[in-house]
Design a protein around this motif. Structure first.
Motif, PDB file in Angstrom:
ATOM      1  N   ASN A  94      17.134  51.651  53.664  1.00 30.33           N
ATOM      2  CA  ASN A  94      17.855  52.653  52.845  1.00 30.33           C
ATOM      3  C   ASN A  94      16.962  53.676  52.140  1.00 30.33           C
ATOM      4  O   ASN A  94      16.947  53.757  50.929  1.00 30.33           O
ATOM      5  N   MET A  95      16.275  54.456  52.945  1.00 36.08           N
ATOM      6  CA  MET A  95      15.469  55.531  52.378  1.00 36.08           C
ATOM      7  C   MET A  95      16.356  56.669  51.894  1.00 36.08           C
ATOM      8  O   MET A  95      15.879  57.603  51.243  1.00 36.08           O
ATOM      9  N   ASN A  96      17.614  56.633  52.230  1.00 35.15           N
ATOM     10  CA  ASN A  96      18.483  57.746  51.854  1.00 35.15           C
ATOM     11  C   ASN A  96      19.569  57.312  50.868  1.00 35.15           C
ATOM     12  O   ASN A  96      20.593  57.970  50.739  1.00 35.15           O
ATOM     13  N   SER A  97      19.330  56.222  50.188  1.00 36.80           N
ATOM     14  CA  SER A  97      20.277  55.815  49.158  1.00 36.80           C
ATOM     15  C   SER A  97      20.130  56.729  47.947  1.00 36.80           C
ATOM     16  O   SER A  97      19.137  57.440  47.802  1.00 36.80           O
ATOM     17  N   ARG A  98      21.123  56.686  47.091  1.00 31.73           N
ATOM     18  CA  ARG A  98      21.055  57.509  45.891  1.00 31.73           C
ATOM     19  C   ARG A  98      19.891  57.094  45.007  1.00 31.73           C
ATOM     20  O   ARG A  98      19.256  57.908  44.351  1.00 31.73           O
ATOM     21  N   GLN A  99      19.618  55.804  45.041  1.00 32.47           N
ATOM     22  CA  GLN A  99      18.539  55.328  44.184  1.00 32.47           C
ATOM     23  C   GLN A  99      17.188  55.864  44.618  1.00 32.47           C
ATOM     24  O   GLN A  99      16.330  56.175  43.790  1.00 32.47           O
ATOM     25  N   HIS A 100      17.024  55.956  45.933  1.00 35.97           N
ATOM     26  CA  HIS A 100      15.739  56.441  46.431  1.00 35.97           C
ATOM     27  C   HIS A 100      15.442  57.836  45.908  1.00 35.97           C
ATOM     28  O   HIS A 100      14.309  58.165  45.573  1.00 35.97           O
ATOM     29  N   GLN A 101      16.478  58.660  45.829  1.00 34.34           N
ATOM     30  CA  GLN A 101      16.297  60.011  45.298  1.00 34.34           C
ATOM     31  C   GLN A 101      15.673  59.960  43.904  1.00 34.34           C
ATOM     32  O   GLN A 101      14.738  60.688  43.592  1.00 34.34           O
ATOM     33  N   LEU A 102      16.195  59.060  43.095  1.00 31.18           N
ATOM     34  CA  LEU A 102      15.710  58.987  41.718  1.00 31.18           C
ATOM     35  C   LEU A 102      14.294  58.436  41.650  1.00 31.18           C
ATOM     36  O   LEU A 102      13.448  58.961  40.926  1.00 31.18           O
ATOM     37  N   LEU A 103      14.046  57.408  42.409  1.00 31.64           N
ATOM     38  CA  LEU A 103      12.778  56.707  42.237  1.00 31.64           C
ATOM     39  C   LEU A 103      11.609  57.409  42.902  1.00 31.64           C
ATOM     40  O   LEU A 103      10.539  57.515  42.318  1.00 31.64           O
ATOM     41  N   ALA A 104      11.831  57.878  44.103  1.00 32.12           N
ATOM     42  CA  ALA A 104      10.690  58.377  44.862  1.00 32.12           C
ATOM     43  C   ALA A 104      10.544  59.883  44.773  1.00 32.12           C
ATOM     44  O   ALA A 104       9.435  60.412  44.740  1.00 32.12           O
ATOM     45  N   GLN A 105      11.656  60.583  44.699  1.00 34.96           N
ATOM     46  CA  GLN A 105      11.554  62.029  44.773  1.00 34.96           C
ATOM     47  C   GLN A 105      11.263  62.686  43.431  1.00 34.96           C
ATOM     48  O   GLN A 105      11.108  63.897  43.355  1.00 34.96           O
ATOM     49  N   GLU A 106      11.188  61.887  42.392  1.00 36.98           N
ATOM     50  CA  GLU A 106      11.015  62.509  41.085  1.00 36.98           C
ATOM     51  C   GLU A 106       9.692  63.252  40.952  1.00 36.98           C
ATOM     52  O   GLU A 106       9.645  64.368  40.474  1.00 36.98           O
ATOM     53  N   GLY A 107       8.641  62.588  41.372  1.00 37.00           N
ATOM     54  CA  GLY A 107       7.342  63.254  41.256  1.00 37.00           C
ATOM     55  C   GLY A 107       6.974  64.054  42.485  1.00 37.00           C
ATOM     56  O   GLY A 107       6.020  64.818  42.457  1.00 37.00           O
ATOM     57  N   ALA A 108       7.750  63.882  43.553  1.00 33.61           N
ATOM     58  CA  ALA A 108       7.328  64.464  44.822  1.00 33.61           C
ATOM     59  C   ALA A 108       8.314  65.520  45.293  1.00 33.61           C
ATOM     60  O   ALA A 108       9.275  65.845  44.615  1.00 33.61           O
ATOM     61  N   ALA A 109       8.057  66.033  46.470  1.00 33.96           N
ATOM     62  CA  ALA A 109       8.974  66.928  47.183  1.00 33.96           C
ATOM     63  C   ALA A 109       9.250  68.234  46.455  1.00 33.96           C
ATOM     64  O   ALA A 109      10.074  69.021  46.888  1.00 33.96           O
ATOM     65  N   GLN A 110       8.569  68.463  45.337  1.00 30.57           N
ATOM     66  CA  GLN A 110       8.695  69.780  44.705  1.00 30.57           C
ATOM     67  C   GLN A 110       7.414  70.586  44.938  1.00 30.57           C
ATOM     68  O   GLN A 110       6.900  71.222  44.043  1.00 30.57           O
ATOM     69  N   GLN A 111       6.902  70.489  46.124  1.00 31.53           N
ATOM     70  CA  GLN A 111       5.673  71.180  46.551  1.00 31.53           C
ATOM     71  C   GLN A 111       4.544  71.193  45.528  1.00 31.53           C
ATOM     72  O   GLN A 111       3.727  72.090  45.489  1.00 31.53           O
ATOM     73  N   GLU A 112       4.515  70.188  44.659  1.00 27.95           N
ATOM     74  CA  GLU A 112       3.367  70.174  43.744  1.00 27.95           C
ATOM     75  C   GLU A 112       2.240  69.292  44.306  1.00 27.95           C
ATOM     76  O   GLU A 112       1.093  69.684  44.307  1.00 27.95           O
ATOM     77  N   GLN A 113       2.620  68.086  44.819  1.00 28.46           N
ATOM     78  CA  GLN A 113       1.657  67.330  45.611  1.00 28.46           C
ATOM     79  C   GLN A 113       2.196  67.279  47.035  1.00 28.46           C
ATOM     80  O   GLN A 113       3.292  66.769  47.250  1.00 28.46           O
ATOM     81  N   PRO A 114       1.453  67.764  47.982  1.00 28.72           N
ATOM     82  CA  PRO A 114       1.982  67.991  49.328  1.00 28.72           C
ATOM     83  C   PRO A 114       2.444  66.698  50.018  1.00 28.72           C
ATOM     84  O   PRO A 114       3.590  66.586  50.408  1.00 28.72           O
ATOM     85  N   ALA A 115       1.573  65.705  50.099  1.00 29.69           N
ATOM     86  CA  ALA A 115       1.904  64.539  50.910  1.00 29.69           C
ATOM     87  C   ALA A 115       2.054  63.300  50.030  1.00 29.69           C
ATOM     88  O   ALA A 115       1.470  62.256  50.266  1.00 29.69           O
ATOM     89  N   ARG A 116       2.847  63.431  49.022  1.00 31.30           N
ATOM     90  CA  ARG A 116       3.018  62.335  48.081  1.00 31.30           C
ATOM     91  C   ARG A 116       4.227  61.498  48.495  1.00 31.30           C
ATOM     92  O   ARG A 116       5.257  61.447  47.844  1.00 31.30           O
ATOM     93  N   ASN A 117       4.074  60.802  49.591  1.00 30.36           N
ATOM     94  CA  ASN A 117       5.218  60.090  50.147  1.00 30.36           C
ATOM     95  C   ASN A 117       5.347  58.675  49.583  1.00 30.36           C
ATOM     96  O   ASN A 117       6.360  58.027  49.731  1.00 30.36           O
TER      97      ASN A 117
END
Ligand code: SF4
Ligand code: SF4
Lengths: 159, 159
Positions: A94-117
């Motif tokens: 479940n990489m696409n659950s609602r929770q994942h959005q909160l936990l993983a995408q908070e610091g990432a995916a806003q083009q500030e750190q490129p490969a912060r997966n």
DNA sequence: TTTATCATAGACTTCACAGGTCCATAATTG
DNA sequence: CAATTATGGACCTGTGAAGTCTATGATAAA
């Protein structure tokens, strides 16, 4: 969460191959007899070990198996990964659950750190896996052999 | 050799329960929605967690789940052992093979050391397990929470 | 060159268990 | 009481571990 029996068998087979009195190749019959495992099943395991370069095999009369490299260069991790495969200890679903959005995408995916997966849960689990692997890398077939031979010489000395 | 999906779900559920904005009990519906797992399956997992004292559950209107103790006292090992069971990483088969006689009984069973049952292979494996457990004991739900909240505050600060 | 001896690879079976659904029941609150 | 929530058990399904059997291939000794 357990290692399979095949791993058990593989370890024991390699230990048998590492015994010093074994100068010549040892066939599947002898292995099967000493381990108490059927020839057909054991041969599959040995075949895997050969494909990954842990042992060498020669068919024909007086053929059999022998270690492909010294026993102190065959780590427990080697054997386990050959038999169990190299799958991760923890595979995130479940990489696409609602929770994942909160936990993983908070610091990432806003083009500030490129490969912060790296996710947080996975980070802990990968750390655990790394610890385990490190330990298993430090223990080889020779480790067991040494212990066994130490006992043996101790016994013969007493006699 | 992998952790089951149930463990994955359990960890995520506990993380959700540990979020600070959750003041009241959270029901199975909310958990199911945020994790993306069916209610029926998830409720089984929660039930296990309750039986082992990880969470508390109250039925009835406005019921739901809450952590039974602070998040920094719920270790990864706790969760894993509840879900996966407490089976050993390596369970020896064929204790009565010919090889076992040679390897394990050499130093033992001659009434010199009474309870010297430890086999060599198992000793290595138990060491590995202990290392793994130690690591998993040092990481709690709070560990993950801290990381997540650090990112969150960082974001809100920027905004 | 034959033949006995060994390993190899694939097809096949069996069984246990992870993963998941569904429903009937019990407890709690308003 | 009624609505809401958790609990437990029965049940289904697919997958993979564990194991057997057999045909094929390689090798060395005779
Ligand atoms: S938070 Fe981590 S473990 Fe959870 S779904 Fe996202 S990537 Fe996977
Ligand atoms: S040598 Fe150790 S692992 Fe092997 S059969 Fe004996 S007790 Fe089990």
């Amino acid at each position: 969460m357990q290692f399979s029996k095949s791993t058990d068998y593989a370890l024991h087979a390699l230990i048998h191959l590492g015994l010093p009195e074994r100068d010549t190749n040892v066939g599947i019959k002898e292995l099967s007899a000493t381990l108490g495992v059927s020839e057909s099943y054991l041969s599959k395991i040995m075949s895997k070990l050969r494909q990954d370069g842990i042992v060498r095999a020669v068919p024909g009369v007086n053929g059999g198996y022998e270690l492909a490299r010294p026993a102190d260069q065959i780590t427990f991790l080697d054997v386990i990964q050959v038999i169990e495969g190299r799958q991760q200890l923890f595979e995130c679903s479940n990489m696409n659950s609602r929770q994942h959005q909160l936990l993983a995408q908070e610091g990432a995916a806003q083009q500030e750190q490129p490969a912060r997966n790296g996710c947080l849960v996975e980070k802990v689990m990968e750390g655990a896996e790394e610890h385990l692997h490190q330990y298993l890398r430090e223990h080889t077939i020779q480790t067991v052999l040494d212990e066994a031979l130490k006992h043996r010489s101790h016994e013969s000395h007493k006699k």
